[in-house]
Design an enzyme around this catalytic site. Sequence first.
Site, PDB file in Angstrom:
ATOM      1  N   GLU A 139       0.777  -1.127  -0.079  1.00 16.54           N
ATOM      2  CA  GLU A 139      -0.045  -0.105  -0.042  1.00 16.54           C
ATOM      3  C   GLU A 139       0.792   1.143   0.012  1.00 16.54           C
ATOM      4  OE1 GLU A 139      -3.467  -0.377   2.032  1.00 16.54           O
ATOM      5  OE2 GLU A 139      -3.651   1.552   2.613  1.00 16.54           O
ATOM      6  N   ASP A 151      -2.841  -3.043   2.719  1.00 14.36           N
ATOM      7  CA  ASP A 151      -2.867  -3.470   4.486  1.00 14.36           C
ATOM      8  C   ASP A 151      -4.330  -4.188   4.590  1.00 14.36           C
ATOM      9  OD1 ASP A 151      -1.110  -1.355   4.762  1.00 14.36           O
ATOM     10  OD2 ASP A 151      -2.465   0.160   5.403  1.00 14.36           O
ATOM     11  N   TYR A 164       3.507   2.891  12.574  1.00 19.21           N
ATOM     12  CA  TYR A 164       2.728   3.760  11.568  1.00 19.21           C
ATOM     13  C   TYR A 164       1.582   4.460  12.468  1.00 19.21           C
ATOM     14  CZ  TYR A 164      -0.698   4.315   7.685  1.00 19.21           C
ATOM     15  OH  TYR A 164      -1.120   4.711   6.541  1.00 19.21           O
TER      16      TYR A 164
END
Length: 840
Positions: free
Chosen positions: A11, A106, A326
Site C-alpha cells: 500500500e 493493508d 505507523y
Amino acid sequence: MSQGPELIITEKDNAARRIADILSGGSAEADRQNGVNVYKWGGKRCIGLSGHVVGVDFPPEYNDWRDVEPVELIEAPIDKHPTQENIVSTLRLLARKAGRVVIATDYDREGELIGKEAYELVREVNEAVPVDRVRFSSITENEVTDAFANPDELDFDLAAAGEARQIVDLVWGAALTRFLSLSARQLGDDFISVGRVQGPTLKLIVDREREIEAFDPEAYWELFADLEKHDGDAEGSFEAQYFYLDDDGNEAERVWDEDAAETAFEALAASSSATVDAVRRRTRTDDPPAPFNTTQFIRAAGSLGYSAQRAMSIAEDLYTAGYLTYPRTDNTVYPDDLDPRELLDSFTGTRTFGDDAQSLLDQESIEPTAGDEETTDHPPIHPTGELPSRADLTEDEWEVYELVVRRFFATVAEPATWEHLRVVAIVADDRSLKANGKRLLEPGYHAVYPYSNASESFVPDVVEGEELAVTDTSFEAKETQPPRRYGQSRLIETMEEMGIGTKATRHDVIQKLYDRGYIESDPPRPTRLARAVVEASEEFADRIVSEEMTAQLEADMQAISRGESSLAEVTEESREILESVFEGLMESGDEVGEHLQKSLKADKTVGECPDCGGDLVIRKSRQGSYFIGCDSYPDCEHTLPLPSTGKPLLLEETCEEHGLHHIKMLAGRKTFVHGCPLCKAEAADEQEDEVIGPCPDCHEEHGGELAIKRLRSGSRLVGCTRYPDCDYSLPLPRRGDIEVTDETCEDHDLPEVRITYEDGDEPWDLGCPICNYREYQAEQSESGTDLESVSGIGAKTAEKLKDAGVEDVDSLKSAEPDSLAEQVDGVGPDTVRKWQTEAD
DNA sequence: GCAAGGTC
C-alpha cells in the site's frame, strides 16, 4: 508455471521497503524507476503504491457546474482513472513481465479495495498472471514470512463494499455541494460543501453553539471554611466545603437559594471550631493507560499544545524517519510479536530514557495494558526501537517522540496507588463540612509518564471527635456555566464514538471545515454560514448532517462483504433516497440560496457605515490584504484599514461608541484582538507624531526626522516625517504603552524606548529603535530562513533537502517542484508546492 | 471548483 519475476504490491513505499528487507534477508536493493522505488532481489520485485492510485469521478462532460443540473449527477456514470501516473505506469511495466503477483496491501477494507485496484491495473496488461493476496497485521519477520507461506485470494466482496462507499460519497457529496453552491451563487474557491462526514461533524459544532446560546445561567452559592488542627501546626490547615443533603438524600455543595446560603454562611462564620464527625481512608489503584491509537495520541499531543493536524504531521515525519510505527491506527492492543522487554532494552543506557527503561525492566513482570479495540491492519503507535538522537529532531518532534516513548513505558508499567482521605466535620451543631485528600502511595506509571495528572491534595490526619479550629470562612456567588465548545481533540474523539470518518481522515475533516469558512478560531466556533448550511441540510437533506447515514452505510457494507447484498443494490437504493431529497430541495432552492447568501454576508459585516448607513464589510484587496469597506461602494467610499498580519475574525462583542463588531486577527501564535476598527483609526488621527531624532536616511540632505507614529490600522512605528518622500521605518510592538526615556543611544542619536503594560506585565526596555530592529533582524535571519520553520519539514526532510542543494527557505521557494521531488525520496511535487505556499 | 478514503 509462469515465467518472469514475482511482483509484490504494497500500500505504501515504507511497507514495500520493509517487506523486501524481510523476504530478502536484507539483500534487496532499491531501484528508482519513474520516481518510484522498486525493490529487487533474486527473482522478485516489490513496489509500494501511495494508497489509492486511481480515483472515482464523473466523466469530464459533467465538469461544468452551470451546464449540468446538480440532480443529473445522481444518475451520471462514474469513471475510474489513474491519479498517480508515475506509480500506475511503473506498476503496469512490472506487471507485464511478472510471472506471479502478490497483493500485500493493508489488512483492512480500504486495503482490500486498494488491492483490487492494483489487481485491475495488472489485469489490463497481463490477463493470465496468477494473483494472490497475503494478509498480515504487522510488518514483522514472523507475520510476513507466515503470510507469504500461506497466500490467499483477494476478497472481491469486501472490495465492492469499499467501492459502494466511494460511489455513495461522491454522488451525495457532489450533487448536494453543487446544489448549495449554485443556489447561493458561490462558484469560485468559495463553494459551499457538504458530505457524509463533514456534515455531521459540522452539525456537532453548530448544535453545541445552539446549546451555549440557549443556555440560561442559574445563580448558586458555595461556602468554604479553613480548618486547622489545634496543635498549631501550619501544615495541619486545610480547606473544607459546606454541603447538605438534598431532597433525594444526595450530598450537594451548591446552594440554590440565596437566603439559605446566607443563613448557612452566618452559622459557619460565627463558629470558631468544628468537630470531626467521620474519617474514611481508602486505597485506590489507578491503572496505566492503554496503548496509543491515533485518536488518543492526538488527544495527548493536544494537551501539550499541538493541533490535531500538527500532531499528525509530526508523527508522520517520525514514522517516515523510522522512529515510530505507523501513526494511523485504531488498534489499542499490542500484537503478540511485540516483545516489550526487547523494546525497553533498546532504551537502556540512553540519557533521557535509560533510567526509566531500566526501572521498568526491573519489575517482576511486564504485562502491557490493552484497550478495547483490536484491529488487523496496524499495531498501536509505539516507538520502533530505532532511536533518534536529540540533534536529529526539532524540538517539537522530540517532544512528540518522547510522548510516544513514555506512553509505551506507561503501558508496561505498574498501576499507581492512591490513598484517599475523606473528612467530614460538623460546625454550629448541624452544618456539615467535607474535605477530600489524595496522596500518591505508589507512583507506578506516573513515574515514567508525567503527562497524566498526579497532583495530590493535602488533608491532615485527624480522628473522629477531634476539635478543629475554624480560621476563615468564605462565601462565593457563582453561576452555572454553559457547555464548553468542543476542542479539536474532543471533536475527534466524538467523531470516533459516532463512527464517522476514519483514523486517517478525522483531523483532515476538521481542517476542511476551517478551509471552507465553516469554523474559526480554536476551539472552533461556527460561522453564520455554517449555521445556514446545517439549517438548510436539516430541513431538506437531513441524512447529510446525520451520523445515521454512516451507520446505514456501514451496515450495507457489511452486507456486501458477506455476500448478502451487492454494490448495485446499495448504490441504487442510495440514489433513490437522494432523488427524493432533491424533490424537496428544488422546490425551495431560492429560499435556501437567499438564506445562505445572507449568512455569508453576516459573517463579514462589521456594522453600519458612519457615512451612508449601509453595511461595512470585510473585503480583500487585489494584493490579498484585508480592509473594511462600505457595501455601497462605489456610491460610498468609506474604508477602514486592518492590521497587515492575520485573517480578520468578527467577535460577538461590539463597540459601545460606534456599534461596530470588535475584530480579532487570527495569525497562529501571533493572534491578537484588534478591537473596534473605527476607534483605532480615530485614535491614530488624534495622536500627534512624536519626533525623536534625525532620520538616518535623509536628515543630512533634507532634514528628515524620525517620529513615533500611530497608523489607522492600529500598528505603530518609527518613521520619517518626510514620508512618503522618505519611507524609512522601524516597527514597534502592537501591545503596551510606548514611553520615550531620557537615555540616549549615542550611535544613532535616538532616545531609548520603554514599553509598559497596563495589565501589570514587566515593562520591556526596548532601547534604541534602530539597535532593537537590527537585533531582531539578526534573530530572524538565524531562525526564519531555517527549512524546519516550514510546517511539515522535519529534521530528516531538511537534511534530505540540503543534500539536494536546497539550503534555506529562499532556495526552497525558488525550486522547481517536479525536479526537486525527483531528487528527494518520499517527497512529491504537490508536497513541495504546499511547502512553498506555506513559506510565503 | 464537488466527497471520503488512501497516501507524502
